[in-house]
Design an enzyme around this catalytic site. Structure first.
Site, PDB file in Angstrom:
ATOM      1  N   CYS A 113       0.822  -1.226   0.000  1.00 53.75           N
ATOM      2  CA  CYS A 113       0.000   0.000   0.000  1.00 53.75           C
ATOM      3  C   CYS A 113       0.849   1.265   0.000  1.00 53.75           C
ATOM      4  O   CYS A 113       0.345   2.352  -0.262  1.00 53.75           O
ATOM      5  CB  CYS A 113      -0.933   0.003   1.202  1.00 53.75           C
ATOM      6  SG  CYS A 113      -2.038  -1.403   1.237  1.00 53.75           S
ATOM      7  N   HIS A 239      -3.340   7.242   2.394  1.00 53.90           N
ATOM      8  CA  HIS A 239      -3.666   5.930   1.840  1.00 53.90           C
ATOM      9  C   HIS A 239      -5.065   5.552   2.311  1.00 53.90           C
ATOM     10  O   HIS A 239      -5.393   5.661   3.498  1.00 53.90           O
ATOM     11  CB  HIS A 239      -2.643   4.895   2.300  1.00 53.90           C
ATOM     12  CG  HIS A 239      -3.093   3.488   2.003  1.00 53.90           C
ATOM     13  ND1 HIS A 239      -3.569   3.124   0.754  1.00 53.90           N
ATOM     14  CD2 HIS A 239      -3.177   2.382   2.782  1.00 53.90           C
ATOM     15  CE1 HIS A 239      -3.921   1.853   0.785  1.00 53.90           C
ATOM     16  NE2 HIS A 239      -3.698   1.376   1.992  1.00 53.90           N
ATOM     17  N   ASN A 269      -9.928  -0.280  -0.337  1.00 53.48           N
ATOM     18  CA  ASN A 269      -8.459  -0.213  -0.319  1.00 53.48           C
ATOM     19  C   ASN A 269      -7.915  -0.792  -1.627  1.00 53.48           C
ATOM     20  O   ASN A 269      -7.990  -1.992  -1.857  1.00 53.48           O
ATOM     21  CB  ASN A 269      -7.938  -0.996   0.896  1.00 53.48           C
ATOM     22  CG  ASN A 269      -6.426  -0.927   1.027  1.00 53.48           C
ATOM     23  OD1 ASN A 269      -5.733  -0.467   0.115  1.00 53.48           O
ATOM     24  ND2 ASN A 269      -5.909  -1.391   2.152  1.00 53.48           N
TER      25      ASN A 269
HETATM   26  N1  ACO Z   1     -18.217  -8.656   9.012  1.00 50.72           N
HETATM   27  C1  ACO Z   1     -18.737  -8.828  10.228  1.00 50.72           C
HETATM   28  N2  ACO Z   1     -18.004  -9.104  11.322  1.00 50.72           N
HETATM   29  C2  ACO Z   1     -16.661  -9.171  11.165  1.00 50.72           C
HETATM   30  C3  ACO Z   1     -16.051  -8.981   9.913  1.00 50.72           C
HETATM   31  C4  ACO Z   1     -16.882  -8.728   8.803  1.00 50.72           C
HETATM   32  N3  ACO Z   1     -16.405  -8.533   7.554  1.00 50.72           N
HETATM   33  N4  ACO Z   1     -14.714  -9.119  10.063  1.00 50.72           N
HETATM   34  C5  ACO Z   1     -14.486  -9.352  11.358  1.00 50.72           C
HETATM   35  N5  ACO Z   1     -15.676  -9.388  12.035  1.00 50.72           N
HETATM   36  C6  ACO Z   1     -15.881  -9.602  13.464  1.00 50.72           C
HETATM   37  C7  ACO Z   1     -14.763 -10.377  14.100  1.00 50.72           C
HETATM   38  O1  ACO Z   1     -14.966 -11.774  13.921  1.00 50.72           O
HETATM   39  C8  ACO Z   1     -14.896  -9.960  15.542  1.00 50.72           C
HETATM   40  O2  ACO Z   1     -15.972 -10.699  16.123  1.00 50.72           O
HETATM   41  P1  ACO Z   1     -15.887 -11.216  17.655  1.00 50.72           P
HETATM   42  O3  ACO Z   1     -15.761  -9.950  18.481  1.00 50.72           O
HETATM   43  O4  ACO Z   1     -17.158 -11.935  17.820  1.00 50.72           O
HETATM   44  O5  ACO Z   1     -14.651 -12.055  17.705  1.00 50.72           O
HETATM   45  C9  ACO Z   1     -15.345  -8.513  15.451  1.00 50.72           C
HETATM   46  O6  ACO Z   1     -15.869  -8.346  14.123  1.00 50.72           O
HETATM   47  C10 ACO Z   1     -14.235  -7.524  15.692  1.00 50.72           C
HETATM   48  O7  ACO Z   1     -13.091  -7.884  14.928  1.00 50.72           O
HETATM   49  P2  ACO Z   1     -11.779  -6.985  14.896  1.00 50.72           P
HETATM   50  O8  ACO Z   1     -10.781  -7.580  13.946  1.00 50.72           O
HETATM   51  O9  ACO Z   1     -11.324  -6.697  16.304  1.00 50.72           O
HETATM   52  O10 ACO Z   1     -12.372  -5.655  14.287  1.00 50.72           O
HETATM   53  P3  ACO Z   1     -11.732  -4.231  14.154  1.00 50.72           P
HETATM   54  O11 ACO Z   1     -12.559  -3.245  14.828  1.00 50.72           O
HETATM   55  O12 ACO Z   1     -10.255  -4.235  14.449  1.00 50.72           O
HETATM   56  O13 ACO Z   1     -11.904  -3.953  12.591  1.00 50.72           O
HETATM   57  C11 ACO Z   1     -10.539  -3.972  10.603  1.00 50.72           C
HETATM   58  C12 ACO Z   1     -11.292  -4.798  11.651  1.00 50.72           C
HETATM   59  C13 ACO Z   1     -11.547  -3.153   9.836  1.00 50.72           C
HETATM   60  C14 ACO Z   1      -9.841  -4.923   9.651  1.00 50.72           C
HETATM   61  C15 ACO Z   1      -9.522  -3.042  11.295  1.00 50.72           C
HETATM   62  O14 ACO Z   1      -8.767  -3.775  12.231  1.00 50.72           O
HETATM   63  C16 ACO Z   1      -8.588  -2.380  10.321  1.00 50.72           C
HETATM   64  O15 ACO Z   1      -8.971  -1.556   9.513  1.00 50.72           O
HETATM   65  N6  ACO Z   1      -7.274  -2.699  10.383  1.00 50.72           N
HETATM   66  C17 ACO Z   1      -6.307  -2.105   9.490  1.00 50.72           C
HETATM   67  C18 ACO Z   1      -6.373  -2.678   8.111  1.00 50.72           C
HETATM   68  C19 ACO Z   1      -5.424  -1.955   7.197  1.00 50.72           C
HETATM   69  O16 ACO Z   1      -5.252  -0.748   7.281  1.00 50.72           O
HETATM   70  N7  ACO Z   1      -4.764  -2.622   6.286  1.00 50.72           N
HETATM   71  C20 ACO Z   1      -3.877  -1.809   5.477  1.00 50.72           C
HETATM   72  C21 ACO Z   1      -2.969  -2.387   4.705  1.00 50.72           C
HETATM   73  S1  ACO Z   1      -3.478  -3.592   3.562  1.00 50.72           S
HETATM   74  C22 ACO Z   1      -2.079  -3.899   2.593  1.00 50.72           C
HETATM   75  O17 ACO Z   1      -1.024  -3.386   2.830  1.00 50.72           O
HETATM   76  C23 ACO Z   1      -2.235  -4.909   1.473  1.00 50.72           C
END
Ligand code: ACO
Length: 312
Positions: A113, A239, A269
């Protein structure tokens, strides 16, 4: 020795997949995706549509926008992490598709990214050294090819597309790519990486924590280095990974939200294409105007991170 931006172009695949479409493909909901990421829709390329196809269309549009032809370009740098072929580079293939006959060099940069910031860094170095006249920088990704539909935490996050920018040598060092910084920490490989069978492994919460601290760190470094403050910057084009990351980063930097360009709701993304696509979108919609100062922080797998300062 400086440079200036003389053209831009972009391409988004025709197929738009919104969160309700994703509800039918994976155990998720529009509400969860909007709340956690700010994403509402993304574009997915056709099965027979490649990174080279998308990059070529974006490049042709940038040439048309600049009013020049492919033989006026003397270097192509492509930021991509999802090429279908290991070789030759996407850049060389784009030159071939566009009928270049001037033997210009081309290469790809793999910075995930942060790829387009790495590409901007390279372009700035070539201009500073006085080695090239016109460099085309392309960001192009087919992230949909990497989606693991059994992993809902990553399946909903990505989109496809390509953007291209053309920079020309200039005697002014206050236009075009003014400054860049790029960094990496391979010790954090486990947090976010691809697999040999083309899937994405990501520890979302840890990636989130790193992103909200490293993107502002790079942005602050650039502002200090350039001797400017947030007041001097017209726009931040971060980004487009997640709306919450973007908002939190803006808050840490003391930027009002009106100065932050957001396209993550429309494109999701798109990794190495993200910032280039976002800038093209902003020009097409008359949001960012020519001559404005834009700060470009990014973050991605590697870990890699960095920022660029561009007078567009
Ligand atoms: N739909 C519904 N529920 C979901 C989903 C989904 N798509 N995905 C995860 N959940 C659930 C999980 O199972 C979890 O459930 P539980 O509490 O029952 O266990 C709950 O949602 C919370 O999961 P978290 O992973 O803690 O959620 P978080 O608030 O951290 O959000 C996210 C997840 C959006 C991925 C966030 O962590 C994020 O944006 N991280 C950064 C990602 C990023 O910036 N990547 C960049 C680079 S990519 C690259 O370089 C190729």
């Amino acid at each position: 020795m400086g440079n200036r931006l003389i053209g831009y172009g972009s391409y988004l695949p025709e197929r738009i997949v919104n969160n309700f479409d994703l509800e039918k493909m994976v155990d998720t909901s529009d509400e969860w995706i909007v709340q956690r990421t700010g994403m509402r829709e993304r574009h997915f390329a056709r099965d027979d549509e490649s990174v080279v196809d998308m990059a070529t269309i974006a490049a042709a549009r940038a040439l048309e926008n600049a009013g020049i032809t492919i033989n006026d370009i003397d270097m192509v740098i492509v930021a991509t992490t999802t090429p279908e072929l290991d070789f030759p580079s996407v850049g060389v293939q784009v030159l071939g598709r566009l009928g270049a006959t001037n033997n210009a060099p081309a290469f790809d940069v793999r910075g995930a990214c942060t790829g387009y910031i790495y590409a901007l860094h390279c372009a700035r170095a070539f201009f500073t050294a006085g080695m090239h006249q016109r460099i085309m920088l392309i960001g192009a990704e087919k992230m949909s090819r990497f989606i693991d539909w059994s992993d809902r935490s990553t399946a909903v996050l990505f989109g496809d597309g390509a953007g291209a920018l053309i920079f020309e040598h200039s005697s002014s060092s206050y236009s075009g790519i003014i400054d860049t910084v790029v960094m990496s920490d391979g010790g954090e490989f486990e947090m976010l990486h691809g697999t040999p069978d083309h899937h994405i492994i990501m520890n979302g919460p840890e990636t989130y924590k790193k992103a909200v601290s490293l993107m502002p760190q790079a942005a602050n470094y650039i502002m200090e280095h350039a001797g400017i403050t947030a007041d001097n910057v017209d726009w931040i084009v971060p980004h487009q990974a997640n709306l919450r990351i973007i908002q939190s980063g803006a808050q840490r930097l003391g930027f009002p939200l009106e100065k932050i360009l957001v396209t993550v709701d429309k494109h999701a993304n798109t990794s190495g294409a993200s910032g280039v696509l976002a800038l093209s979108y902003a020009f097409d919609n008359n949001i960012i105007k020519r001559g404005q100062l834009v700060l470009y922080p990014a973050f991605g797998s590697g870990l890699t991170w960095g920022a660029a300062l561009i007078r567009v």
